[in-house]
Design an enzyme around this catalytic site. Structure first.
Site, PDB file in Angstrom:
ATOM      1  N   ILE A  30       0.816  -1.211   0.000  1.00  0.00           N
ATOM      2  CA  ILE A  30       0.000   0.000   0.000  1.00  0.00           C
ATOM      3  C   ILE A  30       0.860   1.276   0.000  1.00  0.00           C
ATOM      4  CG2 ILE A  30      -0.279   0.329   2.505  1.00  0.00           C
ATOM      5  CD1 ILE A  30      -3.180   0.311   0.056  1.00  0.00           C
ATOM      6  N   HIS A  93       6.406 -11.905   5.181  1.00  0.00           N
ATOM      7  CA  HIS A  93       6.133 -11.422   3.825  1.00  0.00           C
ATOM      8  C   HIS A  93       7.434 -11.142   3.096  1.00  0.00           C
ATOM      9  CE1 HIS A  93       6.029  -8.054   6.690  1.00  0.00           C
ATOM     10  NE2 HIS A  93       6.580  -7.310   5.746  1.00  0.00           N
ATOM     11  N   HIS A  95       8.991  -8.879   0.078  1.00  0.00           N
ATOM     12  CA  HIS A  95       8.764  -7.733  -0.804  1.00  0.00           C
ATOM     13  C   HIS A  95       9.362  -8.063  -2.172  1.00  0.00           C
ATOM     14  CE1 HIS A  95       7.950  -4.607   2.425  1.00  0.00           C
ATOM     15  NE2 HIS A  95       8.601  -5.505   3.150  1.00  0.00           N
TER      16      HIS A  95
HETATM   17  P1  AMP Z   1       7.876  -4.627   7.064  1.00  0.00           P
HETATM   18  O1  AMP Z   1       7.120  -5.435   8.089  1.00  0.00           O
HETATM   19  O2  AMP Z   1       8.991  -3.834   7.684  1.00  0.00           O
HETATM   20  O3  AMP Z   1       8.349  -5.493   5.914  1.00  0.00           O
HETATM   21  O4  AMP Z   1       6.858  -3.556   6.437  1.00  0.00           O
HETATM   22  C1  AMP Z   1       5.504  -3.890   6.217  1.00  0.00           C
HETATM   23  C2  AMP Z   1       5.091  -3.498   4.829  1.00  0.00           C
HETATM   24  O5  AMP Z   1       3.710  -3.809   4.694  1.00  0.00           O
HETATM   25  C3  AMP Z   1       5.257  -2.008   4.502  1.00  0.00           C
HETATM   26  O6  AMP Z   1       5.950  -1.862   3.273  1.00  0.00           O
HETATM   27  C4  AMP Z   1       3.815  -1.498   4.411  1.00  0.00           C
HETATM   28  O7  AMP Z   1       3.650  -0.460   3.468  1.00  0.00           O
HETATM   29  C5  AMP Z   1       3.050  -2.759   4.041  1.00  0.00           C
HETATM   30  N1  AMP Z   1       1.666  -2.755   4.493  1.00  0.00           N
HETATM   31  C6  AMP Z   1       1.211  -2.513   5.739  1.00  0.00           C
HETATM   32  N2  AMP Z   1      -0.131  -2.605   5.781  1.00  0.00           N
HETATM   33  C7  AMP Z   1      -0.537  -2.900   4.523  1.00  0.00           C
HETATM   34  C8  AMP Z   1      -1.817  -3.106   3.905  1.00  0.00           C
HETATM   35  N3  AMP Z   1      -2.951  -3.035   4.611  1.00  0.00           N
HETATM   36  N4  AMP Z   1      -1.852  -3.386   2.583  1.00  0.00           N
HETATM   37  C9  AMP Z   1      -0.712  -3.459   1.863  1.00  0.00           C
HETATM   38  N5  AMP Z   1       0.530  -3.286   2.385  1.00  0.00           N
HETATM   39  C10 AMP Z   1       0.603  -2.993   3.690  1.00  0.00           C
END
Ligand code: AMP
Length: 130
Positions: A30, A93, A95
């Site tokens: 997002i 997750h 990226h």
């Molecule tokens: P990290 O846990 O450090 O890998 O970061 C979490 C990632 O999830 C960040 O890049 C956020 O922008 C993304 N994120 C958090 N909430 C959402 C959501 N509801 N939909 C899509 N991406 C998300």
């Protein structure tokens, strides 16, 4: 309590979905650092990628490989980068980030501002290529 990503998988929170199978799910980040920035997750909740059981760990990477191929077809770039941080959301997750230069994976720089329509189009284009 379910993680935000489990709520996304269950359809309780909206997302820009790009791919899904029985065990894995992919959707646009997002707050993208690059156009086509995609997150790939196991449906099972586990905070830390290196704590996944072997089958899930391997399956996640095989699924991510397929998603990366679709992202690469949809978004012009030199290659797809793979990054694992997990410092923010406690649900494993990967990226996937379209790369043209090293700074495209800089999480400290301001995130892209894409419209809802742009995000929908990107997700649809990746989904079509999956
Ligand atoms: P990290 O846990 O450090 O890998 O970061 C979490 C990632 O999830 C960040 O890049 C956020 O922008 C993304 N994120 C958090 N909430 C959402 C959501 N509801 N939909 C899509 N991406 C998300």
């Amino acid at each position: 309590m379910a993680t935000i990503f489990t709520k996304i998988v269950n359809g309780e929170i909206p997302c820009y979905k790009v791919a899904e199978d029985e065990k894995f799910f992919a959707f646009l980040d997002i707050n993208p650092v690059a156009k086509g920035h995609t997150l790939v997750i196991p449906k099972v909740e586990d905070d830390y990628i290196f704590h996944l059981d072997e089958e899930t760990y391997i399956g996640l990477h095989l699924f991510a490989k397929k998603v990366a191929a679709a992202v690469e077809k949809a978004i012009p770039c030199k290659r797809i980068g793979e990054v694992v941080l997990g410092l923010e959301v406690p649900h494993t997750h990967i990226h996937l980030i379209p790369l043209n230069q090293e700074s495209d994976v800089d999480f400290k720089k301001p995130k892209l501002k894409l419209t809802d329509e742009e995000m929908k189009q990107i997700a649809a284009s990746i989904a079509k290529n999956f």
